[in-house]
Design a protein around this motif. Structure first.
Motif, PDB file in Angstrom:
ATOM      1  N   ASP A  92     -13.834  10.096  -3.599  1.00  0.00           N
ATOM      2  CA  ASP A  92     -13.796   9.346  -4.854  1.00  0.00           C
ATOM      3  C   ASP A  92     -13.239   7.945  -4.627  1.00  0.00           C
ATOM      4  N   ALA A  93     -12.289   7.835  -3.695  1.00  0.00           N
ATOM      5  CA  ALA A  93     -11.766   6.497  -3.366  1.00  0.00           C
ATOM      6  C   ALA A  93     -12.837   5.658  -2.679  1.00  0.00           C
TER       7      ALA A  93
ATOM      8  N   GLN B   3     -10.689  13.594  -3.120  1.00  0.00           N
ATOM      9  CA  GLN B   3     -10.013  12.357  -3.542  1.00  0.00           C
ATOM     10  C   GLN B   3     -10.370  11.193  -2.613  1.00  0.00           C
ATOM     11  N   MET B   4     -10.511  11.506  -1.323  1.00  0.00           N
ATOM     12  CA  MET B   4     -10.922  10.465  -0.373  1.00  0.00           C
ATOM     13  C   MET B   4     -12.310   9.946  -0.723  1.00  0.00           C
TER      14      MET B   4
ATOM     15  N   SER C 253     -15.037   4.500  -5.452  1.00  0.00           N
ATOM     16  CA  SER C 253     -14.368   3.463  -6.230  1.00  0.00           C
ATOM     17  C   SER C 253     -14.363   2.139  -5.457  1.00  0.00           C
ATOM     18  N   LEU C 254     -14.136   2.218  -4.159  1.00  0.00           N
ATOM     19  CA  LEU C 254     -14.203   1.004  -3.331  1.00  0.00           C
ATOM     20  C   LEU C 254     -15.619   0.420  -3.377  1.00  0.00           C
TER      21      LEU C 254
ATOM     22  N   LEU D 247      -8.542   4.074   4.142  1.00  0.00           N
ATOM     23  CA  LEU D 247      -8.022   4.014   2.779  1.00  0.00           C
ATOM     24  C   LEU D 247      -6.759   4.872   2.659  1.00  0.00           C
TER      25      LEU D 247
ATOM     26  N   GLU E 297     -14.873   6.097   6.585  1.00  0.00           N
ATOM     27  CA  GLU E 297     -13.718   7.001   6.390  1.00  0.00           C
ATOM     28  C   GLU E 297     -13.889   8.279   7.219  1.00  0.00           C
TER      29      GLU E 297
ATOM     30  N   THR F  76       1.009   4.015  -2.922  1.00  0.00           N
ATOM     31  CA  THR F  76       0.555   5.371  -2.595  1.00  0.00           C
ATOM     32  C   THR F  76       1.681   6.389  -2.767  1.00  0.00           C
TER      33      THR F  76
ATOM     34  N   GLU G  86      -6.128   7.158   0.631  1.00  0.00           N
ATOM     35  CA  GLU G  86      -6.500   8.553   0.391  1.00  0.00           C
ATOM     36  C   GLU G  86      -6.922   9.231   1.705  1.00  0.00           C
TER      37      GLU G  86
ATOM     38  N   GLU H 249       0.833  -1.212   0.000  1.00  0.00           N
ATOM     39  CA  GLU H 249       0.000   0.000   0.000  1.00  0.00           C
ATOM     40  C   GLU H 249       0.865   1.258   0.000  1.00  0.00           C
TER      41      GLU H 249
END
Lengths: 237, 237, 237, 237
Positions: free
Chosen positions: C218-219, C215-216, C222-223, C114, C50, B208, C116, B204
């Protein structure tokens, strides 16, 4: 090392160091016993336990000086990381010596550091993380030159307790490493100290860290008087 | 290095690294220009400026992993401090190269790091100070092996800009140091990673930190498109 | 809050904030789904996970700004510690909401943040511990005023998922606390920012932390697309 | 506060605290002068100078306990941040009192903290950042209850020096704040301490921090004997 150099500042630092050691041997209960050749095996073991504790932190706080390195001085930063690497894991030697003496002590069952040991550790982190970068050299200055003062009583102890070299690896190894380190510490002090204030700040750390070390050893002696042996620590706690 | 080893975990890490580099060369505006041989002198200079910024922190956050060393593993601690010593001051090479290119830049007048560079720096400190100790090796793993991927486009850049070796000391010096470091990083990964979770945590960080590096370089490219030259940075800020 | 004030600098900051939110709603896959009213219960749950992770650190990094307080400004220091106290433990609300939704998640079995999310957390610590003291206000500025932007899509989500108030305590509680905080943040910005550079430094953090939050999310999205549900996270990891 | 409670552990802590104070008034040169009513204006001023120095750090190290909060206990975290907020900037009162006494001292020209003051500060950071979370309460326990012991000699000092309330804001303000804090500290100790080891760890910090405070005040007295007055500090340094 404690011979005179071409630097009046280093010579003056050396003179103060000698006078502080003289004061310790005169006034500290531990050092008086040490000089008189009266260290028993149990007292040596209690000393090694605290040695283990503060030594674990020495390479760490040395490295932290390099992490800060506020002036981005690559030579000093390299010195800090290199010395930290040289001293990494030395606490294991103290544990090794304890076991070679017959004490079943490892990092899982070792007693917690005494408050006086914690105070020494705390002070060295404080200086390393908030002092001017050269200040920690005040600790190195006396620590890497202490053998002149402690080897004679240590020879008495080694003889009276019939210690083998396998039971004194910590102090023997350091007396060897520290010959070279001592030269480097002096060179770095001359490089880093550019004013009377700088030298004064280094001197303060030298005196304070040596006194806190004395207080730690007196606390070891006091614990010894109360408990006699590491084996009794649990019941005496 | 990226040849197969006797470790399926290292091989798998290598495969992921290659695939991430492939992704970068496909999708990153900077890396597409880089591969195409379209790096101008000004863009190279902007790259060196950000390189200076994050490199200042690499030996520091590497040392911090040794400062934590929660398991008191002397061998890993020594590795961390030794690598930190080896990389101390390397940011000076980036400054040197900038000046050799003709830019009058020193640490007093250099522009502040881009937000993307700060993010990369922040992430590496976070991993170094809060991750499992082996995690920072995920960064070292790709960073010490990046030359396989960047030397070919760098050769194009060197040729098209007629760069001398005095103008590329940063990248040349690292490609040399890193041959030995890369072996040590692999050995240390095998020593430190004892479970699938450990390898996953390393992977990871590898992914990253490589992606954040890509975002930093894309931000460099975007800055270049807006400003053309370090000389124009002040007016464009 | 986003109405005009008597401060051109605050108004300019507000204008930039609005434009960044506009950019997010246009380009972020998560925010497009959010605006369209397409957040499923599982996606909301992944968002809360998150949210739990970064919120655990917000009162901490806020307090660290007060710990540094390089100028010894008692009023700013008190503001930092007071806000940290006000936000302590808010991550528990995110956990509460998850359980109220029917997910058996607590701090022992929650998935790791994550990459991000870690990057956002890392950046906020970095700014809090190394930036100029006022910089973290750039994060507070948008975070304490985000309800103007997220309440309308949140109302759609609440309706489409038939969420009760017991399932949305995190966002509801914050929208209430933050009315008062927002005024204090503005007052503190006017007190702390004394130059164009100060305002620029705050603006940079505002933009960067909002983008990293995007971005977090969006992650998270995506997850969600890869796993559908928190229940599948273990198998998808 | 020092009356008996329903908790044998709190009562035992109180008994130890009283015995430590008794020891201080018997053996400390400073406290013997203090009890005898022999504090001169210059000695009071030197005391305020060191008070300024360690007080600057008290709200900071208190907040750091909340930053760590390893068990994610929101109530304890809030307590830490709230107390930090309550004590933010109190060092300004020590400066204020100095000036009200006629000394032209501000944070620019104030002398550096004595080594003994630095040692106390260092120890409190060490405990706050590495001890078990409840340990710093051992410092609060005696510090917030010290007025029982120091108000009688302080009354003598106030009378013999004809001090006005504007010249004693630091000690008066704290004696007022601390009535409420003291109750909260006791409640928090009962909440946080779940084993004999926990209480022992708190007791150790109580004793050690009180002794280090005594050593600081003895160093103040020793400095006073060497220099007579803050005005002479520069020449005596």
């Amino acid at each position: 090392m404690s011979n005179s150099t071409n630097s009046p500042e280093l010579d003056s630092l050396t003179a103060t160091m000698k006078s502080e050691w003289g004061r310790l041997f005169e006034t500290s209960p531990f050092f008086r016993e040490f000089e008189a050749g009266h260290i028993s095996k149990d007292l040596y073991a209690l000393w090694l336990i605290e040695t283990y504790h503060y030594t674990r932190h020495n390479s760490r706080n040395q490295a932290l000086v390099g992490v800060r390195n506020p002036g981005d001085d690559p030579q000093y930063q390299r010195f800090c990381f290199q010395h930290a690497a040289d001293e990494a894991g030395h606490e294991q030697m103290a544990l090794h010596d304890l076991r070679a003496l017959g004490y079943e002590i490892d990092k899982q069952n070792i007693t917690r550091p005494l408050p006086e040991t914690q105070t020494l550790i705390a002070y060295l982190y404080w200086i390393s993380t908030t002092g001017i970068p050269s200040q920690r050299l005040g600790y190195s200055f006396w620590a890497e030159n202490c053998y002149e003062f402690i080897l004679p009583p240590m020879a008495k102890m080694t003889e009276s307790l019939s210690l083998t070299s396998a039971q004194t690896t910590f102090f023997v190894a350091h007396s060897e490493i520290d010959v070279e380190h001592s030269q480097q510490v002096q060179a770095m002090l001359l490089r880093q100290c550019n004013s009377e204030e700088d030298w004064q700040a280094v001197r303060e750390v030298m005196i304070t860290s040596l006194r806190l070390t004395g207080q730690m050893l007196d606390a070891v002696y006091s614990l010894y008087q109360r408990t006699s042996s590491p084996a009794n620590l649990a019941s005496a706690a």
